[in-house]
Write an enzyme that holds these catalytic residues in place. Structure first.
Site, PDB file in Angstrom:
ATOM      1  N   HIS A   6      -9.210   5.304   3.080  1.00 19.17           N
ATOM      2  CA  HIS A   6      -8.618   4.685   3.219  1.00 19.17           C
ATOM      3  C   HIS A   6      -7.659   4.832   4.119  1.00 19.17           C
ATOM      4  CE1 HIS A   6      -7.085   8.274   1.009  1.00 19.17           C
ATOM      5  NE2 HIS A   6      -6.137   7.795   1.262  1.00 19.17           N
TER       6      HIS A   6
HETATM    7  C1  UD1 Z   1      -0.816   6.577   1.303  1.00 17.53           C
HETATM    8  C2  UD1 Z   1      -0.277   7.401   1.812  1.00 17.53           C
HETATM    9  C3  UD1 Z   1      -2.139   9.202   2.471  1.00 17.53           C
HETATM   10  C4  UD1 Z   1      -2.741   9.181   1.161  1.00 17.53           C
HETATM   11  C5  UD1 Z   1      -2.501   7.883   0.175  1.00 17.53           C
HETATM   12  C6  UD1 Z   1      -3.064   7.274  -1.312  1.00 17.53           C
HETATM   13  C7  UD1 Z   1       1.658   7.837   3.698  1.00 17.53           C
HETATM   14  C8  UD1 Z   1       1.571   7.202   4.742  1.00 17.53           C
HETATM   15  N1  UD1 Z   1      -0.173   7.273   3.334  1.00 17.53           N
HETATM   16  O1  UD1 Z   1      -1.606   5.714   2.106  1.00 17.53           O
HETATM   17  O2  UD1 Z   1      -1.611   9.972   2.380  1.00 17.53           O
HETATM   18  O3  UD1 Z   1      -3.045   9.924   1.057  1.00 17.53           O
HETATM   19  O4  UD1 Z   1      -1.364   6.543  -0.280  1.00 17.53           O
HETATM   20  O5  UD1 Z   1      -4.020   6.596  -1.496  1.00 17.53           O
HETATM   21  O6  UD1 Z   1       2.061   7.146   2.608  1.00 17.53           O
HETATM   22  N2  UD1 Z   1      -1.342  -1.355  -1.272  1.00 17.53           N
HETATM   23  C9  UD1 Z   1      -1.444  -2.002  -2.346  1.00 17.53           C
HETATM   24  N3  UD1 Z   1      -1.694  -2.331  -4.049  1.00 17.53           N
HETATM   25  C10 UD1 Z   1      -0.840  -0.777  -3.585  1.00 17.53           C
HETATM   26  C11 UD1 Z   1      -0.801  -0.154  -2.294  1.00 17.53           C
HETATM   27  C12 UD1 Z   1      -1.418  -0.747  -1.217  1.00 17.53           C
HETATM   28  O7  UD1 Z   1      -2.856  -3.484  -2.125  1.00 17.53           O
HETATM   29  O8  UD1 Z   1      -0.512  -0.641  -5.108  1.00 17.53           O
HETATM   30  C13 UD1 Z   1      -2.234  -2.169  -0.311  1.00 17.53           C
HETATM   31  C14 UD1 Z   1      -1.549  -2.764   0.766  1.00 17.53           C
HETATM   32  O9  UD1 Z   1      -1.752  -3.635   2.157  1.00 17.53           O
HETATM   33  C15 UD1 Z   1      -0.488  -1.432   2.070  1.00 17.53           C
HETATM   34  C16 UD1 Z   1      -2.053  -0.524   1.885  1.00 17.53           C
HETATM   35  O10 UD1 Z   1      -2.539  -0.619   0.228  1.00 17.53           O
HETATM   36  O11 UD1 Z   1       0.101  -2.103   3.370  1.00 17.53           O
HETATM   37  C17 UD1 Z   1      -1.186   1.083   2.484  1.00 17.53           C
HETATM   38  O12 UD1 Z   1      -0.803   1.428   1.295  1.00 17.53           O
HETATM   39  P1  UD1 Z   1       0.306   2.520   1.945  1.00 17.53           P
HETATM   40  O13 UD1 Z   1       1.409   3.150   0.998  1.00 17.53           O
HETATM   41  O14 UD1 Z   1       1.440   1.448   2.944  1.00 17.53           O
HETATM   42  O15 UD1 Z   1      -0.391   3.878   1.517  1.00 17.53           O
HETATM   43  P2  UD1 Z   1      -2.037   4.493   1.932  1.00 17.53           P
HETATM   44  O16 UD1 Z   1      -2.898   3.265   2.642  1.00 17.53           O
HETATM   45  O17 UD1 Z   1      -2.456   3.846   0.572  1.00 17.53           O
END
Ligand code: UD1
Length: 339
Positions: free
Chosen positions: A196
């Protein structure tokens, strides 16, 4: 004593579970703030329910967005709560945007900031997590490191005051729940994959990673992160035949899937250590790792995007756990009490 805990992304729910329970045992009043960075049931609430974490008192509901938006929303919304709650200190975990947003809001109000999982370094500033952890460490009042290597990283950056090596709180929770990982094997002979990270979900890199994984002559089971799913869908990327996607699962189920797997492939930080504790070999699909002790133990191997991937030479039982004895949370709370 009143402590505010700031969590919000999937791994933080897991890390907070053993510390919350230790704080309660010590009679410390903990107020939990969920930033809402992760909001899908399978990315957040599932962990709160299965790991007996107290229900958060506040949810900032910041959701997804650019890093600047996520971090600045956390700072502004958290500030109001900090001014109301007036805690003696605040706790943040790891290296996500929730960690950094929390850390800035707390330190700007001159509240003692406690960082759990301090001193980790990949030395790659292109990783958003590296920026988050470096800044958080530099503004923290009290820093809890999982190992001597992380303490030494801090020393190199002249952070030496109030630094404690306590072990890894993730090992505390692993030890506590290990007996419950005995899930029935639903998938036969397989490898567990999670992928991810920002560096692996750029469409072009994701395509190359999948091509690389297709060379493994083994079935791969992959609980999919919503971000990876979104990139696959938006770019019409098809999966190789040997990869089977499943929905994200809770932590206990993930550990069961890991235990029944032949080995583990991941870009997650947590799973590299969990592989070691599960007595499984790990291939880390990144250019570098913060968890260098797992490499030194020869149970983890870095696989860059254009490397040949092959089934690792699996050795069992010839390594030790470099991340403490499962009592890190208790050590942390005993020290916090002295603030
Ligand atoms: C974040 C952390 C990463 C960690 C990971 C664990 C940062 C910069 N990165 O990355 O270090 O390893 O969490 O999972 O904080 N989304 C959903 N539903 C959710 C959450 C996210 O659909 O409940 C999707 C959205 O499109 C979002 C994308 O995932 O834009 C990325 O989510 P984000 O929280 O920005 O970062 P992670 O990739 O989850």
């Amino acid at each position: 004593m009143k402590i505010i805990t700031i969590i919000g992304a999937r791994p933080q729910f897991i890390k907070a579970a053993p510390v919350s329970s230790a704080l309660k045992q010590q009679g410390i009043n903990e107020i939990i703030v969920n930033t809402g960075q992760h909001y899908d049931f399978n990315m957040s609430e599932i962990f709160i329910n299965e790991l007996d974490i107290p229900k958060p008192h506040y949810n900032l509901g910041v959701g997804s967005g650019s890093h600047a938006k996520q971090i600045s929303d956390i700072i502004c919304k958290l500030e109001e709560i900090l001014l109301t709650v007036k805690p003696h200190a605040a706790l943040v975990y790891g290296d996500t945007n929730s960690t950094l947003g929390g850390a800035i809001a707390v330190s700007k109000l001159d509240i003692p900031l406690i960082h759990i999982e301090a001193g980790l370094r990949s030395f790659n500033k292109a990783m958003p997590e590296e920026i988050n952890r470096v800044i958080t460490d530099h503004i923290s009042t009290m820093l809890f490191c999982p190992s001597n290597i992380s303490k030494n990283n801090l020393k190199q950056e002249r952070i030496e005051k109030n630094v404690f090596v306590v072990g890894d709180v993730m090992y505390d929770i692993f030890k506590k729940w290990e007996e419950r990982f005995n899930a029935k094997n639903k998938y036969g002979d397989y490898v567990l994959l999670t992928m991810h990270r920002a560096e692996n979900t750029v469409p072009e890199i994701l395509r190359r990673r999948l091509a690389q994984l297709s060379k493994l002559t083994l079935k791969i089971i992959c609980p999919i992160h919503p971000q990876t799913k979104k990139i696959l869908f938006q770019n019409e990327i098809t999966l190789p035949k040997n990869i089977q996607i499943i929905e994200p699962v809770g932590w206990i189920e993930l550990m069961g899937i890991g235990r029944n797997a032949r080995f583990i492939i991941t870009d997650s930080g947590g799973l590299q250590k969990e592989a070691l504790w599960l007595n499984k070999h790990c291939l880390t699909i990144r250019d570098q790792t913060e968890w260098v002790e797992t490499i030194q133990q020869h149970v983890n191997q870095l696989v860059k995007v254009d490397d040949n991937i092959s089934i690792p030479d699996i050795r069992k039982g010839d390594f030790s756990n470099p991340y403490g004895d499962g009592n890190a949370s208790e050590r942390i709370t005993n020290i916090i009490k002295t603030i």
